[in-house]
Design a protein around this motif. Sequence first.
Motif, short mmCIF file in Angstrom:
data_model
loop_
_atom_site.label_atom_id
_atom_site.label_comp_id
_atom_site.label_asym_id
_atom_site.label_seq_id
_atom_site.Cartn_x
_atom_site.Cartn_y
_atom_site.Cartn_z
N CYS A 35 20.83 6.01 -83.29
CA CYS A 35 21.37 6.23 -84.62
C CYS A 35 20.67 5.25 -85.55
O CYS A 35 20.02 4.31 -85.09
CB CYS A 35 22.89 6.04 -84.66
N SER A 36 20.81 5.48 -86.84
CA SER A 36 20.08 4.65 -87.81
C SER A 36 21.03 4.14 -88.89
O SER A 36 21.77 4.95 -89.45
CB SER A 36 18.98 5.46 -88.47
N PRO A 37 20.97 2.84 -89.18
CA PRO A 37 20.22 1.80 -88.46
C PRO A 37 20.70 1.71 -87.01
O PRO A 37 21.85 2.09 -86.71
CB PRO A 37 20.57 0.51 -89.22
N PRO A 38 19.85 1.19 -86.13
CA PRO A 38 20.26 1.10 -84.72
C PRO A 38 21.21 -0.07 -84.50
O PRO A 38 21.21 -1.03 -85.27
CB PRO A 38 18.93 0.83 -84.00
N PRO A 39 22.02 -0.01 -83.43
CA PRO A 39 22.78 -1.20 -83.04
C PRO A 39 21.81 -2.34 -82.76
O PRO A 39 20.68 -2.10 -82.33
CB PRO A 39 23.50 -0.76 -81.76
N ARG A 40 22.24 -3.58 -83.02
CA ARG A 40 21.33 -4.73 -82.99
C ARG A 40 21.58 -5.65 -81.79
O ARG A 40 21.32 -5.29 -80.66
CB ARG A 40 21.47 -5.52 -84.30
N ASP A 41 22.14 -6.83 -82.06
CA ASP A 41 22.34 -7.83 -81.01
C ASP A 41 23.69 -8.51 -81.23
O ASP A 41 24.42 -8.17 -82.16
CB ASP A 41 21.20 -8.86 -81.03
N THR A 42 24.00 -9.49 -80.39
CA THR A 42 25.34 -10.09 -80.49
C THR A 42 25.49 -10.91 -81.77
O THR A 42 26.59 -10.99 -82.31
CB THR A 42 25.64 -10.96 -79.24
N ASP A 43 24.42 -11.49 -82.27
CA ASP A 43 24.54 -12.21 -83.54
C ASP A 43 24.88 -11.24 -84.67
O ASP A 43 25.69 -11.54 -85.55
CB ASP A 43 23.25 -12.97 -83.88
N SER A 44 24.26 -10.07 -84.64
CA SER A 44 24.56 -9.07 -85.67
C SER A 44 26.01 -8.59 -85.54
O SER A 44 26.68 -8.36 -86.56
CB SER A 44 23.61 -7.89 -85.54
N GLN A 45 26.47 -8.43 -84.30
CA GLN A 45 27.88 -8.06 -84.12
C GLN A 45 28.79 -9.11 -84.75
O GLN A 45 29.73 -8.78 -85.49
CB GLN A 45 28.22 -7.94 -82.63
N ALA A 46 28.50 -10.38 -84.47
CA ALA A 46 29.32 -11.47 -85.03
C ALA A 46 29.27 -11.44 -86.55
O ALA A 46 30.29 -11.66 -87.22
CB ALA A 46 28.83 -12.82 -84.49
N ALA A 47 28.09 -11.15 -87.10
CA ALA A 47 27.95 -11.09 -88.56
C ALA A 47 28.81 -9.97 -89.14
O ALA A 47 29.47 -10.15 -90.17
CB ALA A 47 26.49 -10.89 -88.94
#
Length: 467
Positions: A289-301
């Motif tokens: 999907c777009s934007p794609p899922p990122r990383d754990t820092d992005s989740q925290a953000a």
Amino acid sequence: MTAFDTIITGGTIATAADTFQADIAIQGGRIVAIGEGLSGAAHTIDARDRLVLPGGIDSHVHISQPSGPRVVMADDFNSATRAAAFGGNTTVMPFCLQQSGQSLRDALTWYHGLADGNCHVDVSFHLIVTDPTPQVLGQELPALAAEGYTSIKLFMTYPGLRLSDRAILDSLAAAKAAGTLVLVHAENDDAIEYLRDTAETAGDVAPKFHASTRPIPVEREATHRAITLAEIVDVPIMIVHVSNREAMEEIDRARRRGRTVFGETCPQYLVLTADDLDRTGFDGAKYVCSPPPRDTDSQAACWEGLERNVFDVFSSDHCPFRYEDPEGKKHPDGLKTFRAIPNGIPGVETRLPILFSEGVNRGRIDLNRFVALTSTNHAKTYGLYPRKGTIAVGSHADIVLWDPQRVQTIRQENLHHGADYTPFEGITVTGWPVLTMVRGQIVCANETMTAERTGQYLRRGRPAGYA
Ligand code: URP
Ligand code: ZN
Ligand code: ZN
């Protein structure tokens, strides 16, 4: 003769502002009284041990949207709104796509033909403007805003959909004149095309390269540019499906400059990462999907953005394609390269449980913020409040009974959408909707549909930013 059609008794009501014990009386599809010891109704619903919430409003869903040659979306209005109802939603806002050369009016006629009489919850369309001709911007947009179509989405990416900066400026100016809120999909398309070409030349064609060719700077730059273009025109803007800290910071910074910028994030940015696109075999395609899922820092953000009000709304970006299907994720071209895998994942039914379980139960947000993020703010942003989005005398009786103790593992076999998988498979949540009522009518309860296709189309008023 009874005074009320229905009374909901003994529950704990939560709105975006308050949590309190009271009964609710409903007459003619509206809430007519909130108080203690109400009686005199034809039907009584016992809500002991339940939260009584305004029905979810999912202001970002794609249904029956044309998605390219030999690609078919997994949901029509019947299946998508059925899934929405079981997921505790009482209103959804799908996108009506203008195809190149088409008038907005023709696009709407086609979508209404699909939706009208086929929905289980209430519906209101955003328009996707892909061909902003002088006629579209100067004539259609204001006429349609006057008829209650008061939001449009513009794309900065996707071949065939993306607009140039000049076209975005012209569209923003027309939207400002019409009192229309502009939603922007912010990713830099030229950067994506460069990275895709580079990846394919190197033979990197697996699903995981969808994520690496749409990295965070692609989104950050486009978010900054979209906000800048809106600043030049001096118009409010909504940045949808924000996936990471850097894009979020662009919203935050613009607000500190006094700009009216709204923000949205979605479940996939809280509980999925780019590693999901690197699952064995072709399974990563389920997460494209777009934007794609990122990383754990992005989740925290994204959690931080939900807590700190950087995000106004939490939507699903439900955009379902079947996995085991040559018209879906396993499109013959998609099997050859990530570039051709249909973009989008299902999520309309799982949005509320994921946010409740991961957000409220883990103490990241309180119950009132949960209601604001999933219902009230959508209504306020898109001109539906206070008809929708709250529990108040005079509002539509769009109500969800929520069992805060119910433990449920998300499984495809228990969901109602048209897709053949869920990207949230195996996530265990606590808290689940057990009854969904739209304008006083119970649409589903305890796993059973109780009313068929009673959803109505909603004309909307002025959106946020144009008060
Ligand atoms: O991948 C996504 N998000 N598909 C849906 C279309 C969009 O860009 O919102
Ligand atoms: Zn988008
Ligand atoms: Zn979308």
